[in-house]
Design an enzyme around this catalytic site. Structure first.
Site, PDB file in Angstrom:
ATOM      1  N   GLN A  94       0.771  -1.349  -0.075  1.00  0.00           N
ATOM      2  CA  GLN A  94      -0.037   0.146  -0.074  1.00  0.00           C
ATOM      3  C   GLN A  94       0.711   1.462   0.032  1.00  0.00           C
ATOM      4  O   GLN A  94       1.703   1.447   0.765  1.00  0.00           O
ATOM      5  CB  GLN A  94      -0.896   0.053   1.232  1.00  0.00           C
ATOM      6  CG  GLN A  94      -1.806   1.133   1.270  1.00  0.00           C
ATOM      7  CD  GLN A  94      -2.906   1.283   2.202  1.00  0.00           C
ATOM      8  OE1 GLN A  94      -2.889   0.295   3.417  1.00  0.00           O
ATOM      9  NE2 GLN A  94      -3.934   1.980   2.354  1.00  0.00           N
ATOM     10  N   HIS A 100      -8.698   2.152   0.057  1.00  0.00           N
ATOM     11  CA  HIS A 100      -9.308   2.088  -1.126  1.00  0.00           C
ATOM     12  C   HIS A 100      -9.054   0.789  -1.704  1.00  0.00           C
ATOM     13  O   HIS A 100      -8.505  -0.041  -1.457  1.00  0.00           O
ATOM     14  CB  HIS A 100      -8.435   2.769  -2.405  1.00  0.00           C
ATOM     15  CG  HIS A 100      -7.175   2.853  -2.324  1.00  0.00           C
ATOM     16  ND1 HIS A 100      -6.184   3.155  -1.239  1.00  0.00           N
ATOM     17  CD2 HIS A 100      -6.177   2.039  -3.185  1.00  0.00           C
ATOM     18  CE1 HIS A 100      -4.809   2.749  -1.542  1.00  0.00           C
ATOM     19  NE2 HIS A 100      -5.098   2.194  -2.681  1.00  0.00           N
TER      20      HIS A 100
HETATM   21  P1  5GP Z   1      -2.063   1.339  -3.355  1.00  0.00           P
HETATM   22  O1  5GP Z   1      -0.473   1.087  -3.687  1.00  0.00           O
HETATM   23  O2  5GP Z   1      -1.848   2.486  -2.098  1.00  0.00           O
HETATM   24  O3  5GP Z   1      -2.845   0.440  -3.308  1.00  0.00           O
HETATM   25  O4  5GP Z   1      -2.487   2.367  -4.438  1.00  0.00           O
HETATM   26  C1  5GP Z   1      -2.310   3.749  -4.740  1.00  0.00           C
HETATM   27  C2  5GP Z   1      -2.694   4.080  -6.130  1.00  0.00           C
HETATM   28  O5  5GP Z   1      -3.046   5.465  -6.198  1.00  0.00           O
HETATM   29  C3  5GP Z   1      -1.531   3.814  -7.170  1.00  0.00           C
HETATM   30  O6  5GP Z   1      -2.222   2.660  -8.007  1.00  0.00           O
HETATM   31  C4  5GP Z   1      -1.639   5.118  -7.829  1.00  0.00           C
HETATM   32  O7  5GP Z   1      -1.380   5.012  -9.179  1.00  0.00           O
HETATM   33  C5  5GP Z   1      -2.788   6.038  -7.299  1.00  0.00           C
HETATM   34  N1  5GP Z   1      -2.559   7.139  -7.197  1.00  0.00           N
HETATM   35  C6  5GP Z   1      -1.540   7.856  -6.338  1.00  0.00           C
HETATM   36  N2  5GP Z   1      -1.639   9.272  -6.475  1.00  0.00           N
HETATM   37  C7  5GP Z   1      -2.903   9.504  -7.138  1.00  0.00           C
HETATM   38  C8  5GP Z   1      -3.441  10.853  -7.611  1.00  0.00           C
HETATM   39  O8  5GP Z   1      -3.147  11.795  -7.352  1.00  0.00           O
HETATM   40  N3  5GP Z   1      -4.444  10.617  -8.387  1.00  0.00           N
HETATM   41  C9  5GP Z   1      -4.918   9.246  -8.592  1.00  0.00           C
HETATM   42  N4  5GP Z   1      -6.053   9.364  -9.609  1.00  0.00           N
HETATM   43  N5  5GP Z   1      -4.597   8.144  -8.448  1.00  0.00           N
HETATM   44  C10 5GP Z   1      -3.316   8.230  -7.664  1.00  0.00           C
END
Ligand code: 5GP
Ligand code: ZN
Length: 112
Positions: A94, A100
């Site tokens: 994460q 999310h």
């Molecule tokens: P995690 O790795 O935390 O599960 O996923 C976070 C996700 O958020 C990643 O896939 C990354 O591309 C997305 N993300 C990070 N910053 C932003 C942003 O400012 N806007 C959007 N739409 N997605 C983001």
């Protein structure tokens, strides 16, 4: 709202996002770095850092997030199915510490 949380800033409208859904509790928007032809996220408006930080009082909210996934997936043209992913904590990869659900699809996903 948690300071310096990018998803709280999207919820507050301080950072733009390609929103596909919003109601009083949830927001959904496209991932900025899509991992598949369709890649969006369902996000609670309340700042819950991760699934490991959710409590019994979040039960209905978590249920709503899951039930929204197939509805929005269909809206986005994922008629054959989709994958849901929740990364939790450092060990789960994460990067954004605001709960999310990723919904991805539209390509050939390898079997897990
Ligand atoms: P995690 O790795 O935390 O599960 O996923 C976070 C996700 O958020 C990643 O896939 C990354 O591309 C997305 N993300 C990070 N910053 C932003 C942003 O400012 N806007 C959007 N739409 N997605 C983001
Ligand atoms: Zn947040």
């Amino acid at each position: 709202m948690s300071d310096n949380c990018i998803f709280c800033k999207i919820v507050a409208g301080e950072i733009p996002a390609r929103k596909i859904f919003e109601d009083s509790d949830l927001i959904a928007f496209h991932d900025i770095h899509p991992a598949a032809p369709v890649h969006f996220m369902i996000v609670p408006k309340e700042h819950i850092a991760s699934l490991a930080d959710a409590h019994a009082r979040h039960e209905a909210l978590l249920g709503r997030m899951l039930l929204l996934a197939p509805i929005l997936a269909k809206d986005q043209g994922l008629n054959d199915g989709f994958r849901t992913i929740i990364n939790t904590g450092k060990g789960g990869g994460q990067e954004v510490m605001h709960l999310h659900i990723h919904i991805i699809g539209g390509g050939n996903l390898r079997a897990l």
